[in-house]
Design an enzyme around this catalytic site. Structure first.
Site, PDB file in Angstrom:
ATOM      1  N   ASP A 215       0.847  -0.990   0.111  1.00 33.57           N
ATOM      2  CA  ASP A 215      -0.465  -0.479   0.280  1.00 33.57           C
ATOM      3  C   ASP A 215       0.542   1.312   0.195  1.00 33.57           C
ATOM      4  O   ASP A 215       1.786   1.419   0.628  1.00 33.57           O
ATOM      5  CB  ASP A 215      -0.699   0.127   1.156  1.00 33.57           C
ATOM      6  CG  ASP A 215      -1.738   0.763   0.726  1.00 33.57           C
ATOM      7  OD1 ASP A 215      -2.820   0.651   0.619  1.00 33.57           O
ATOM      8  OD2 ASP A 215      -1.657   2.395   1.681  1.00 33.57           O
ATOM      9  N   LEU A 216       0.937   1.901  -0.484  1.00 26.60           N
ATOM     10  CA  LEU A 216       1.020   3.607  -0.886  1.00 26.60           C
ATOM     11  C   LEU A 216       1.043   4.436   0.182  1.00 26.60           C
ATOM     12  O   LEU A 216       0.291   4.810   0.324  1.00 26.60           O
ATOM     13  CB  LEU A 216       1.031   3.986  -1.993  1.00 26.60           C
ATOM     14  CG  LEU A 216       1.846   4.996  -2.646  1.00 26.60           C
ATOM     15  CD1 LEU A 216       3.153   5.277  -2.491  1.00 26.60           C
ATOM     16  CD2 LEU A 216       1.480   5.887  -3.635  1.00 26.60           C
ATOM     17  N   ASP A 258      -4.873   2.412  -4.324  1.00 28.10           N
ATOM     18  CA  ASP A 258      -3.381   2.050  -4.038  1.00 28.10           C
ATOM     19  C   ASP A 258      -2.947   0.818  -3.394  1.00 28.10           C
ATOM     20  O   ASP A 258      -1.442   1.238  -3.203  1.00 28.10           O
ATOM     21  CB  ASP A 258      -2.866   3.364  -3.055  1.00 28.10           C
ATOM     22  CG  ASP A 258      -2.968   3.396  -2.038  1.00 28.10           C
ATOM     23  OD1 ASP A 258      -4.199   2.734  -1.673  1.00 28.10           O
ATOM     24  OD2 ASP A 258      -3.015   3.916  -1.300  1.00 28.10           O
TER      25      ASP A 258
END
Length: 359
Positions: A215-216, A258
Site C-alpha cells: 500500500d502506498l 493504491d
C-alpha cells in the site's frame, strides 16, 4: 496458424448450432418444394432426394445438441460433405436451376463465419468446383460458363467479406480481453488474473505460495497536496517498480486504489520475505520525478505464505492483516504472518516475524 487451429471454430457451440440450422433449413426447404411438385420428375430421383434430406435431419439434431464436443476436423469435414451432397443430388436429379446452385452458398457461409482462412479458401474452391461439375454436366457450355462465373464470384466475395468481418471481431475480442486483464494506469494484471493464478498455485504442491500486498504510504496526502495527476503518476511509478521486481511465474497485480499485490507461486517463505524487503528498499531509494522536484515515496507491505492447502481468501486475509499491522507500526516496513496453513486461528495476531523496516 496450423490447419488444426484454423479448423477450430471461433465458438464451438455457436458453430454446432449454425451448422445444424443450415443443414436443417436446406433439407426442409428441399422437402417442402419436393412435396409441392417442384422436385425431380422421375420416381428414382424423387426417392433419392427425399431419402437423403430425411436422413440429414437427425444429423442436424445431433449437431445442435452435441456438435460442440466434436474434434476440430469435424468443422472442415462438415462443409466439404455438404458440398458433395449438394453436387451429387443436383447431378442425380438433373437440377442445375438457380435455386439448386444457390445451396452451394450454405457450406461457404458456415466455413467463412466460423473457421480460419485456409479452410475457408478450401471450402470455397470446392464449392466452385462442385458447381462447375453440376453446370457443365447439365447445361450447354455457354450457359454453364455464365452460371459458373456468377456463382463463383458470389461465393468468393461472400467468403472474403465474412472472413474479414470475423477477423475484425477476433481482433476486437482479443483487445477487450487484454484490456480486461491489464490495469490501464499501472500496467499490472487485474484482480481477476491474480485470483485465477492463485487458484492454480494453491492447488499445486512444492515450496508453497507467497503473497504480498503493498500500500502506498500517505497516498491521500499526495493527492491533496500535489494533485490527483501526481497521485496517478505515483501509482504508475510504484507499479512499474513492482513489475520490474516481478520474475517469471510471478503475478504483479493492482487490487484497487493504491493497493497492489505480488503472487509468488512455488516460492519458499524466506524467499518471499526477501523479495518484499528488496521491494521496500527499491521504492524508498527510487523517488518519483515530478515537475517540482523528486517526490519521495514509501510503501507498507503485508506478506503471507502457505506451504499447505488453503484458499485464496485465507491467504489474502492473512496478507491484508499483516499490511494493517505494517501501517499501524509506522508504515514503510514489512510485516509477515505465520504460515497460513499453521495459523492458530482467525482471532490470533497474524504477525510472526514482526515489523521489519527496510535497511
Amino acid at each position: 496458424m496450423s490447419w488444426e487451429q484454423a479448423c477450430r471454430p471461433r465458438d464451438p457451440r455457436g458453430a454446432a448450432r449454425a451448422a445444424a440450422v443450415l443443414v436443417a433449413v436446406a433439407a426442409l426447404v428441399t422437402l417442402v418444394f419436393t412435396a409441392l411438385g417442384q422436385g425431380p420428375s422421375s420416381l428414382v430421383a424423387l426417392v433419392l432426394v427425399t431419402g437423403v434430406n430425411l436422413a440429414v435431419l437427425p444429423l442436424a439434431v445431433a449437431l445442435y445438441r452435441h456438435g460442440h464436443r466434436a474434434p476440430a476436423a469435424t468443422w472442415l469435414v462438415t462443409p466439404v460433405v455438404g458440398i458433395a451432397i449438394i453436387a451429387g443430388l443436383d447431378v442425380a436429379t438433373a437440377d442445375a436451376s438457380a435455386a439448386a446452385q444457390a445451396f452451394f452458398a450454405f457450406p461457404v457461409v458456415f466455413a467463412a463465419s466460423q473457421l480460419g482462412r485456409k479452410p475457408v479458401a478450401l471450402v470455397t474452391v470446392l464449392a466452385v468446383l462442385g458447381n462447375a461439375w453440376v453446370v457443365f454436366t447439365l447445361l450447354p457450355p455457354g450457359r454453364a460458363a455464365t452460371d459458373l462465373a456468377y456463382i463463383g464470384a458470389m461465393l468468393t466475395v461472400l467468403a472474403a467479406v465474412l472472413v474479414q468481418a470475423g477477423e475484425r471481431q477476433d481482433r476486437l475480442v482479443t483487445r477487450l480481453t487484454e484490456q480486461a486483464a491489464v490495469d490501464p494506469l499501472t500496467g499490472l494484471a487485474t484482480r481477476r488474473v491474480l485470483d485465477d493464478a492463485a487458484a492454480c498455485a494453491l492447488a499445486q504442491t512444492g515450496d508453497g505460495t507467497g503473497l504480498m500486498i503493498l500500500d502506498l504510504d500517505r497516498f491521500k496526502v499526495i493527492n491533496d497536496e500535489r494533485g490527483h495527476p501526481v497521485g496517478d503518476d505515483a501509482l504508475a511509478h510504484v507499479g512499474d517498480l513492482l513489475r520490474r521486481r516481478a520474475q517469471a511465474g510471478t503475478i504483479a497485480s493492482r487490487l484497487g486504489g493504491d493497493e497492489m499485490a505480488l503472487l509468488l507461486p512455488g516460492w519458499g517463505r524466506q524467499a518471499t520475505l526477501d523479495v518484499a524487503e528488496e521491494l521496500l528498499r527499491l521504492v524508498r531509494r527510487t523517488p518519483l520525478r515530478g515537475a517540482d522536484g523528486p517526490v519521495p515515496l514509501t510503501v507498507s507491505i503485508g506478506v503471507a505464505h502457505t506451504s499447505a492447502h488453503t484458499t485464496m481468501r485465507e491467504l489474502y486475509a492473512a496478507a491484508d492483516a499483516a499490511l494493517y499491522d505494517a501501517k499501524a507500526d509506522g508504515r514503510d516496513r514489512v510485516v509477515m504472518t505465520d504460515d497460513v496453513s499453521r495459523a492458530p486461528g482467525p482471532h490470533a495476531s497474524p504477525r510472526a516475524s514482526g515489523a521489519r523496516p527496510g535497511a
